[in-house]
Design an enzyme around this catalytic site. Structure first.
Site, short mmCIF file in Angstrom:
data_model
loop_
_atom_site.label_atom_id
_atom_site.label_comp_id
_atom_site.label_asym_id
_atom_site.label_seq_id
_atom_site.Cartn_x
_atom_site.Cartn_y
_atom_site.Cartn_z
N GLU A 150 0.83 -1.20 0.00
CA GLU A 150 0.00 0.00 0.00
C GLU A 150 0.87 1.25 0.00
O GLU A 150 2.00 1.22 0.52
CB GLU A 150 -0.91 0.00 1.24
CG GLU A 150 -1.79 -1.21 1.32
CD GLU A 150 -2.50 -1.35 2.66
OE1 GLU A 150 -3.48 -2.11 2.72
OE2 GLU A 150 -2.08 -0.72 3.65
N ASP A 166 -4.64 -8.66 6.16
CA ASP A 166 -5.63 -9.57 5.62
C ASP A 166 -5.11 -10.99 5.51
O ASP A 166 -5.87 -11.95 5.70
CB ASP A 166 -6.09 -9.10 4.25
CG ASP A 166 -6.96 -7.87 4.33
OD1 ASP A 166 -8.16 -8.02 4.61
OD2 ASP A 166 -6.45 -6.75 4.14
#
Length: 397
Positions: A150, A166
Site C-alpha cells: 500500500e 488480511d
C-alpha cells in the site's frame, strides 16, 4: 497533533471491505514532490509463471477512484452496478524471475497488487471497486497466488508499506530511495521465512492451522489473518475469551493507564472495569469513553467493540487497547502502550498469527493487525522527498 491515519479501503470506497492496515496521510506541504515517481519491481521469487501488476487507488487531487497505467497516467473507473460488473483490465506486465520492471506511480492513496500465473478479477459495484476477499472461498481470486503493498504519495512525500493485515501470502519487501541518497527498506522475510511461518502455524494448537489455504493441488497460497479466521470460521470465536476475562478481572480492582501519544506524555486516560464495561476518565476525573467487553473478532479486527474513530480521545485509546490485546501485554503492564517488543505475545492466549508473522520478518516489523503501528512496529517506510521506490517479490521457500 498525532499522525492522521487513513485506510486504503476506505479511500477507495471498496464495495467489499476488508480490514486494511492503516496508511499514514499527512496534509499537503510545500515539498517539491513530482506528479509521478518511478517504482521498480524486481522478481526474486524463483517462480517461472508470469507476473501481473496493478496500481489501484484514489487520485488525491480529485478524489476519483481508478487505476494507473505503467506510465503513471490515471484512468477513472466507469460506473458499477448491482450485481457488480467486471472492471476494465488494469494489469501491467510484470518482470520475469530474476528481472525488473519500472513503472511510474502517481499521487495516489492505494494498493500495488501483484499476482502470479493469472490476472486478478476486479469488479465494480455502485459503491466502487470490489477487491479480492480471500476469506470468501467462492471469491474468483481464491485460487490465485497474489498479494499487495500500500502507498500514499502526495505533496508531503511517500508512505509505502507491506501488509499482512488480511493475509500472509506471496512475500514482498518495499523501499524508498530519498533524493539525498541512501535506501529505506522494510518487509523482507528471513531466509525460508515463508515456509517457516506456515510450519509454525501448522504446529500451533487451537485451530490456527486452519488459517492456511491451498490450491487444488495442495500448494500453499496464503494464511488468513486472525480476524479473517474468525470471520470464516477457521478460528473458534472464543479463542481470546480466557485472556479477555483475565483482563476484565484485573482492572476491576486496578487502573489501566493509557498514554496514547508518545509526544504528549501528560495526556493520559485511566480505565477501570465496572460490570461489562471498561470506563475511561481523564485527569480531571471526567468519563471520556467506555468499551464493552470485546470478543476475538473485535480484537483481531480492531473494530466493532474496539472501534477507533479518527478523533483525539476514543480512537487513540482504542488503538492502544487493540495493540495490547493482540500482543497480550495488558496483564503484564498497567501502563499502555507497552513498546518493549520482548513483552509481546508472551501469554499462551494471544494473536498467534501476528506473533509468527513478526518472528519471520528480517527487521521484526510487520502489519499483522490493523494497529500494529502502535509503538512503530509496522512495516512502513516514508520520505518527504522521494527520488524513487521499489518493491521486491520474494521467495515462497
Amino acid at each position: 497533533m498525532p499522525r492522521r491515519r487513513i485506510r486504503t479501503g476506505a479511500v477507495m470506497l471498496a464495495a467489499l471491505a476488508s480490514a486494511l492496515s492503516g496508511l499514514i496521510f499527512v496534509p499537503a506541504a510545500d515539498a517539491a514532490v513530482p506528479a509521478t515517481i518511478p517504482l521498480t519491481v524486481t522478481n526474486n521469487s524463483g517462480r517461472s509463471d508470469p507476473v501481473y501488476l496493478y496500481d489501484l487507488g484514489t487520485l488525491l487531487s480529485t478524489g476519483q477512484q481508478g487505476w494507473a497505467d505503467s506510465g503513471g497516467n490515471f484512468h477513472a473507473w466507469p460506473g458499477g452496478s448491482v450485481p457488480p460488473v467486471p472492471a476494465p483490465d488494469a494489469s501491467i506486465p510484470g518482470p520475469a524471475n530474476g528481472q525488473s520492471v519500472t513503472i511510474r506511480i502517481p499521487k495516489f492513496s492505494g494498493r500495488l497488487y501483484f499476482s502470479y500465473g493469472q490476472k486478478l478479477d476486479f469488479f465494480l459495484a455502485t459503491g466502487g471497486l470490489v477487491q479480492p476477499a480471500v476469506q470468501n472461498p467462492s471469491d474468483p481470486n481464491h485460487n490465485i497466488l497474489f498479494n499487495w503493498s500500500e502507498y500514499t504519495l502526495n505533496d508531503s512525500g511517500l508512505w509505502l508499506n507491506s501488509t499482512q493485515v488480511d493475509m500472509f501470502s506471496a512475500p514482498d519487501s518495499v523501499a524508498i530511495t530519498p533524493s539525498g541518497g541512501g535506501v529505506k527498506s522494510t518487509g523482507a522475510l528471513k531466509p525460508n521465512g515463508f515456509s517457516n511461518f506456515m510450519n509454525a502455524l501448522r504446529g500451533q494448537p487451537g485451530g490456527w492451522a486452519n488459517l492456511i489455504q491451498t490450491d487444488g493441488s495442495g500448494n500453499v497460497l496464503r494464511a488468513l489473518s486472525a480476524g479473517h479466521g474468525i470471520e470464516s470460521g477457521a478460528l473458534p470465536a472464543s479463542v481470546m475469551d480466557d485472556y479477555v476475562n483475565r483482563v476484565w478481572s484485573k482492572y476491576s480492582s486496578a487502573t489501566l493507564t493509557v498514554t496514547p501519544f508518545a509526544d504528549q506524555p501528560s495526556t493520559r486516560y485511566f480505565g477501570r472495569v465496572s460490570g461489562n464495561a471498561m470506563n475511561f476518565t481523564d485527569s480531571s476525573g471526567a468519563t471520556v469513553t467506555s468499551f464493552q467487553k470485546p470478543d476475538a473478532d473485535s480484537i483481531f479486527g480492531c473494530y466493532k467493540l474496539l472501534d477507533a474513530p479518527n478523533d483525539l480521545v476514543r480512537g487513540p485509546i482504542s488503538r492502544t487497547l487493540c495493540a495490547g490485546f493482540n500482543r497480550s501485554t495488558l496483564l503484564t503492564s498497567a501502563s499502555q502502550p507497552d513498546t518493549n517488543a520482548a513483552d509481546f505475545y508472551q501469554d499462551t492466549v494471544t494473536n498467534q498469527y501476528a506473533r509468527k508473522v513478526h518472528a519471520q520478518m528480517a527487521d521484526g516489523k510487520a502489519y499483522a493487525f490493523a494497529f500494529d503501528d502502535v509503538g512503530n512496529f509496522e512495516s512502513l517506510v516514508n520520505d518527504g522527498n522521494p527520488q524513487s521506490a521499489s518493491m521486491t517479490l520474494g521467495s515462497l521457500s
